[in-house]
Design a protein around this motif. Structure first.
Motif, PDB file in Angstrom:
ATOM      1  N   HIS A 181      32.222   8.168 -10.285  1.00 49.90           N
ATOM      2  CA  HIS A 181      30.825   8.001 -10.669  1.00 49.90           C
ATOM      3  C   HIS A 181      30.055   9.323 -10.529  1.00 49.90           C
ATOM      4  CE1 HIS A 181      31.415   3.721 -10.930  1.00 49.90           C
ATOM      5  NE2 HIS A 181      31.750   3.627  -9.660  1.00 49.90           N
ATOM      6  N   PRO A 182      29.436   9.791 -11.592  1.00 46.85           N
ATOM      7  CA  PRO A 182      28.705  11.072 -11.539  1.00 46.85           C
ATOM      8  C   PRO A 182      27.268  10.882 -11.031  1.00 46.85           C
ATOM      9  CG  PRO A 182      28.713  10.236 -13.777  1.00 46.85           C
ATOM     10  CD  PRO A 182      29.482   9.237 -12.950  1.00 46.85           C
ATOM     11  N   PHE A 183      27.129  10.671  -9.743  1.00 45.69           N
ATOM     12  CA  PHE A 183      25.805  10.393  -9.193  1.00 45.69           C
ATOM     13  C   PHE A 183      24.870  11.596  -9.265  1.00 45.69           C
ATOM     14  CE2 PHE A 183      28.431   7.234  -6.788  1.00 45.69           C
ATOM     15  CZ  PHE A 183      27.880   6.108  -7.383  1.00 45.69           C
ATOM     16  N   ASP A 184      25.428  12.772  -9.563  1.00 44.66           N
ATOM     17  CA  ASP A 184      24.592  13.966  -9.696  1.00 44.66           C
ATOM     18  C   ASP A 184      24.180  14.220 -11.144  1.00 44.66           C
ATOM     19  OD1 ASP A 184      27.132  14.525 -10.592  1.00 44.66           O
ATOM     20  OD2 ASP A 184      27.196  16.557  -9.754  1.00 44.66           O
ATOM     21  N   ALA A 185      24.410  13.259 -12.029  1.00 42.00           N
ATOM     22  CA  ALA A 185      24.109  13.439 -13.453  1.00 42.00           C
ATOM     23  C   ALA A 185      22.619  13.679 -13.674  1.00 42.00           C
ATOM     24  CB  ALA A 185      24.570  12.214 -14.237  1.00 42.00           C
ATOM     25  N   VAL A 186      22.310  14.369 -14.770  1.00 42.92           N
ATOM     26  CA  VAL A 186      20.922  14.726 -15.072  1.00 42.92           C
ATOM     27  C   VAL A 186      20.588  14.351 -16.512  1.00 42.92           C
ATOM     28  CG1 VAL A 186      20.796  16.598 -13.392  1.00 42.92           C
ATOM     29  CG2 VAL A 186      21.603  17.069 -15.708  1.00 42.92           C
ATOM     30  N   LYS A 187      19.286  14.332 -16.798  1.00 38.97           N
ATOM     31  CA  LYS A 187      18.789  13.956 -18.123  1.00 38.97           C
ATOM     32  C   LYS A 187      17.767  14.982 -18.596  1.00 38.97           C
ATOM     33  CE  LYS A 187      15.492  11.033 -18.427  1.00 38.97           C
ATOM     34  NZ  LYS A 187      14.502  11.829 -19.202  1.00 38.97           N
ATOM     35  N   TRP A 188      17.747  15.221 -19.891  1.00 35.21           N
ATOM     36  CA  TRP A 188      16.764  16.115 -20.484  1.00 35.21           C
ATOM     37  C   TRP A 188      15.382  15.475 -20.430  1.00 35.21           C
ATOM     38  CZ3 TRP A 188      16.314  20.996 -21.776  1.00 35.21           C
ATOM     39  CH2 TRP A 188      15.316  21.397 -22.669  1.00 35.21           C
ATOM     40  N   LYS A 189      14.410  16.230 -19.956  1.00 33.76           N
ATOM     41  CA  LYS A 189      13.032  15.753 -19.920  1.00 33.76           C
ATOM     42  C   LYS A 189      12.335  16.234 -21.180  1.00 33.76           C
ATOM     43  CE  LYS A 189      10.393  17.321 -16.613  1.00 33.76           C
ATOM     44  NZ  LYS A 189       9.811  17.490 -15.265  1.00 33.76           N
ATOM     45  N   LEU A 190      11.775  15.303 -21.939  1.00 33.07           N
ATOM     46  CA  LEU A 190      11.259  15.632 -23.259  1.00 33.07           C
ATOM     47  C   LEU A 190      10.103  16.615 -23.224  1.00 33.07           C
ATOM     48  CD1 LEU A 190      11.425  12.163 -25.038  1.00 33.07           C
ATOM     49  CD2 LEU A 190      13.023  14.069 -25.187  1.00 33.07           C
ATOM     50  N   LYS A 191       9.295  16.554 -22.196  1.00 34.92           N
ATOM     51  CA  LYS A 191       8.181  17.492 -22.100  1.00 34.92           C
ATOM     52  C   LYS A 191       7.775  17.622 -20.647  1.00 34.92           C
ATOM     53  CE  LYS A 191       4.838  13.852 -23.181  1.00 34.92           C
ATOM     54  NZ  LYS A 191       3.747  13.429 -24.081  1.00 34.92           N
ATOM     55  N   SER A 192       7.076  18.691 -20.339  1.00 39.10           N
ATOM     56  CA  SER A 192       6.643  18.892 -18.963  1.00 39.10           C
ATOM     57  C   SER A 192       5.535  17.910 -18.625  1.00 39.10           C
ATOM     58  CB  SER A 192       6.135  20.324 -18.781  1.00 39.10           C
ATOM     59  OG  SER A 192       5.050  20.576 -19.646  1.00 39.10           O
ATOM     60  N   GLY A 193       5.286  17.746 -17.338  1.00 39.54           N
ATOM     61  CA  GLY A 193       4.245  16.828 -16.900  1.00 39.54           C
ATOM     62  C   GLY A 193       4.816  15.777 -15.975  1.00 39.54           C
ATOM     63  N   LEU A 194       4.300  14.546 -16.078  1.00 35.63           N
ATOM     64  CA  LEU A 194       4.717  13.480 -15.186  1.00 35.63           C
ATOM     65  C   LEU A 194       6.169  13.088 -15.419  1.00 35.63           C
ATOM     66  CD1 LEU A 194       1.650  11.073 -15.317  1.00 35.63           C
ATOM     67  CD2 LEU A 194       2.321  12.555 -13.423  1.00 35.63           C
ATOM     68  N   ALA A 195       6.832  12.701 -14.325  1.00 37.91           N
ATOM     69  CA  ALA A 195       8.162  12.124 -14.452  1.00 37.91           C
ATOM     70  C   ALA A 195       8.053  10.799 -15.190  1.00 37.91           C
ATOM     71  CB  ALA A 195       8.766  11.917 -13.071  1.00 37.91           C
ATOM     72  N   LYS A 196       9.021  10.527 -16.054  1.00 41.14           N
ATOM     73  CA  LYS A 196       8.986   9.318 -16.864  1.00 41.14           C
ATOM     74  C   LYS A 196       9.971   8.258 -16.403  1.00 41.14           C
ATOM     75  CE  LYS A 196       5.845  10.515 -19.894  1.00 41.14           C
ATOM     76  NZ  LYS A 196       4.580   9.774 -20.037  1.00 41.14           N
ATOM     77  N   SER A 216       0.784  -1.232   0.000  1.00 47.81           N
ATOM     78  CA  SER A 216       0.000   0.000   0.000  1.00 47.81           C
ATOM     79  C   SER A 216       0.822   1.291   0.000  1.00 47.81           C
ATOM     80  CB  SER A 216      -0.978   0.003   1.176  1.00 47.81           C
ATOM     81  OG  SER A 216      -0.285  -0.074   2.412  1.00 47.81           O
ATOM     82  N   PRO A 217       1.991   1.377   0.664  1.00 49.79           N
ATOM     83  CA  PRO A 217       2.758   2.634   0.564  1.00 49.79           C
ATOM     84  C   PRO A 217       3.137   2.981  -0.876  1.00 49.79           C
ATOM     85  CG  PRO A 217       3.554   1.316   2.394  1.00 49.79           C
ATOM     86  CD  PRO A 217       2.602   0.447   1.636  1.00 49.79           C
ATOM     87  N   ASN A 218       3.431   1.952  -1.672  1.00 47.67           N
ATOM     88  CA  ASN A 218       3.754   2.203  -3.075  1.00 47.67           C
ATOM     89  C   ASN A 218       2.536   2.740  -3.818  1.00 47.67           C
ATOM     90  OD1 ASN A 218       3.782   1.140  -6.059  1.00 47.67           O
ATOM     91  ND2 ASN A 218       5.939   1.155  -5.441  1.00 47.67           N
ATOM     92  N   PHE A 219       1.374   2.157  -3.536  1.00 50.79           N
ATOM     93  CA  PHE A 219       0.146   2.625  -4.185  1.00 50.79           C
ATOM     94  C   PHE A 219      -0.158   4.064  -3.778  1.00 50.79           C
ATOM     95  CE2 PHE A 219      -4.445   3.250  -4.334  1.00 50.79           C
ATOM     96  CZ  PHE A 219      -4.721   2.879  -5.643  1.00 50.79           C
ATOM     97  N   TRP A 220       0.028   4.366  -2.500  1.00 46.59           N
ATOM     98  CA  TRP A 220      -0.239   5.723  -2.022  1.00 46.59           C
ATOM     99  C   TRP A 220       0.704   6.719  -2.686  1.00 46.59           C
ATOM    100  CZ3 TRP A 220      -3.812   8.586  -0.104  1.00 46.59           C
ATOM    101  CH2 TRP A 220      -3.509   9.803   0.519  1.00 46.59           C
ATOM    102  N   TRP A 221       1.963   6.352  -2.815  1.00 45.71           N
ATOM    103  CA  TRP A 221       2.926   7.237  -3.477  1.00 45.71           C
ATOM    104  C   TRP A 221       2.523   7.453  -4.936  1.00 45.71           C
ATOM    105  CZ3 TRP A 221       6.022   6.836  -7.735  1.00 45.71           C
ATOM    106  CH2 TRP A 221       6.993   7.827  -7.893  1.00 45.71           C
ATOM    107  N   ASN A 222       2.118   6.386  -5.624  1.00 46.13           N
ATOM    108  CA  ASN A 222       1.674   6.527  -7.005  1.00 46.13           C
ATOM    109  C   ASN A 222       0.438   7.419  -7.097  1.00 46.13           C
ATOM    110  OD1 ASN A 222       2.976   4.939  -9.381  1.00 46.13           O
ATOM    111  ND2 ASN A 222       3.225   3.585  -7.619  1.00 46.13           N
ATOM    112  N   TRP A 223      -0.467   7.275  -6.142  1.00 51.33           N
ATOM    113  CA  TRP A 223      -1.669   8.106  -6.119  1.00 51.33           C
ATOM    114  C   TRP A 223      -1.292   9.588  -6.076  1.00 51.33           C
ATOM    115  CZ3 TRP A 223      -7.003   6.511  -5.270  1.00 51.33           C
ATOM    116  CH2 TRP A 223      -7.878   7.571  -5.057  1.00 51.33           C
ATOM    117  N   GLN A 224      -0.276   9.906  -5.289  1.00 49.95           N
ATOM    118  CA  GLN A 224       0.142  11.293  -5.129  1.00 49.95           C
ATOM    119  C   GLN A 224       0.999  11.788  -6.295  1.00 49.95           C
ATOM    120  OE1 GLN A 224       2.009  10.865  -1.196  1.00 49.95           O
ATOM    121  NE2 GLN A 224       0.362  12.134  -0.361  1.00 49.95           N
ATOM    122  N   ASN A 225       1.469  10.867  -7.131  1.00 51.42           N
ATOM    123  CA  ASN A 225       2.359  11.248  -8.232  1.00 51.42           C
ATOM    124  C   ASN A 225       1.816  10.824  -9.593  1.00 51.42           C
ATOM    125  OD1 ASN A 225       5.166  12.289  -7.020  1.00 51.42           O
ATOM    126  ND2 ASN A 225       4.342  10.705  -5.667  1.00 51.42           N
ATOM    127  N   GLY A 226       0.502  10.854  -9.725  1.00 51.52           N
ATOM    128  CA  GLY A 226      -0.103  10.600 -11.025  1.00 51.52           C
ATOM    129  C   GLY A 226       0.048   9.180 -11.524  1.00 51.52           C
TER     130      GLY A 226
END
Length: 341
Positions: free
Chosen positions: A256-271, A59-69
């Motif tokens: 190791h570049p643990f702070d690395a980032v990625k381009w997000k193709l469009k705004s909205g939900l995290a992919k 259920s914690p996973n489901f609750w987190w998903n509920w809050q994050n679309g």
């Protein structure tokens, strides 16, 4: 079993669901077996109780998903291509054929023959094993026909299917066939991991399109080049336009570049994980070493003060194949263009 065992089943299923949604296959298979096997219906209530415990743990996973679309579920849907046009006979045939490689040609052929023979599944133990194998395989075949399915998606079916097929073969006196099949599997695995190098040692270059490990090659070389560029340009953060490439570079780049980032193709939900844990939006005003695989520079440029090209990288993967990348320095991130007021 007693209440303690059913509690353990519920806890194990719950932890399994937290690790992989495919654990739902087990619950569905168990429920189907208990409902269809009249002599096993006495286990229905404790099984439902175990399922309740599993859902409580999950259920914690489901609750987190509920809050994050419901981002995790969206990711699963996108992987399966359920939002795309339906019905693909070619994909179905490819998936079916791929199972001869995943499970082994003789074992999968044996499973198909056993499944088509009522006598092979007449005994309760074989019906139990089949209940945890055939429904999962059938679901994945249906998914492959409706959209697409990766060959390994049916792997949970082969846990019980292995026992089922071996028992069925032994009942026919085919012990030598089992030994031959296992030996064949070991030989194939050895060839997958050493075949290219073995052929190279005798002067034969294996074309890249026949290299089963082709997707795993080249990352160390790319990581070495990117490591050098980061060392030569201190203060830059690693930045890519592809999540799989970024995952590989986080491993192969040193340090190791643990702070690395990625381009997000469009705004909205995290992919993906990068969007969730280290969104580029959190790095306003920073500079980056961009390793680009896709043609997205024109889309990125409005979000930076400048993007200066460095040089191209071509990583050979064997005869007839390579990966191409382009390095840039991206200056002064100003935020995604579509997020600005």
């Amino acid at each position: 079993g007693g209440a303690g065992w059913w509690t353990a089943v519920g806890l194990a299923c719950g932890l399994g669901l937290l690790a992989k949604y495919a654990m739902f296959y087990w619950l569905l298979s168990a429920l189907g077996y208990v409902l269809l096997a009249r002599t096993e219906r006495r286990h229905l209530r404790p099984l439902l109780a175990a399922a309740g415990i599993a859902l409580l743990v999950y259920s914690p996973n489901f609750w987190w998903n509920w809050q994050n679309g419901f981002v995790s579920y969206v990711h699963v849907r996108d992987n399966a291509g359920m939002s795309e046009p339906l019905f693909h006979l070619t994909a179905f045939l490819e998936f079916f054929g791929s199972q001869f490689a995943v499970f082994g040609p003789l074992f999968f052929a044996g499973l198909v023959i056993a499944a088509a023979s009522p006598r092979a599944l007449a005994e309760p133990p074989t019906r139990l094993l089949a209940s945890f194998a055939l429904p999962v395989l059938a679901m994945m075949l249906a998914v492959s026909f409706l959209s697409r399915a990766q060959p390994n998606w049916a792997a949970p079916a082969f846990v019980s299917a292995t026992i089922l097929v071996v028992a069925w073969a032994l009942s026919h006196g085919w012990r030598k066939l089992i030994i031959f099949s296992m030996a064949l599997h070991l030989v194939v695995v050895a060839l997958l991991f050493t075949g290219r190098e073995t052929l190279a040692a005798i002067g034969i270059e294996l074309p890249a399109k026949y290299d089963a490990l082709g997707r795993l090659r080249g990352w160390r070389a790319l990581g070495s080049i990117v490591s050098g560029e980061l060392a030569a340009n201190p203060g830059l953060t690693l930045f890519t336009d592809d999540r799989e490439m970024l995952a590989a570079l986080v491993y192969y780049v040193r340090p190791h570049p643990f702070d690395a980032v990625k381009w997000k193709l469009k705004s909205g939900l995290a992919k993906d994980q990068w969007d969730l844990t280290n969104d580029l939006s959190k790095h306003f005003g920073e500079n980056f070493l961009l390793v680009a695989e896709h043609q997205l520079i024109s889309e990125m440029q409005p979000s930076f003060a400048a993007i200066d090209p460095l040089h191209s990288i071509v990583i050979p993967l064997g005869p007839g194949a390579s990966r191409a990348y382009r390095l840039y320095i991206a200056h002064d991130f100003r935020g995604y263009q579509w997020d600005r007021p």
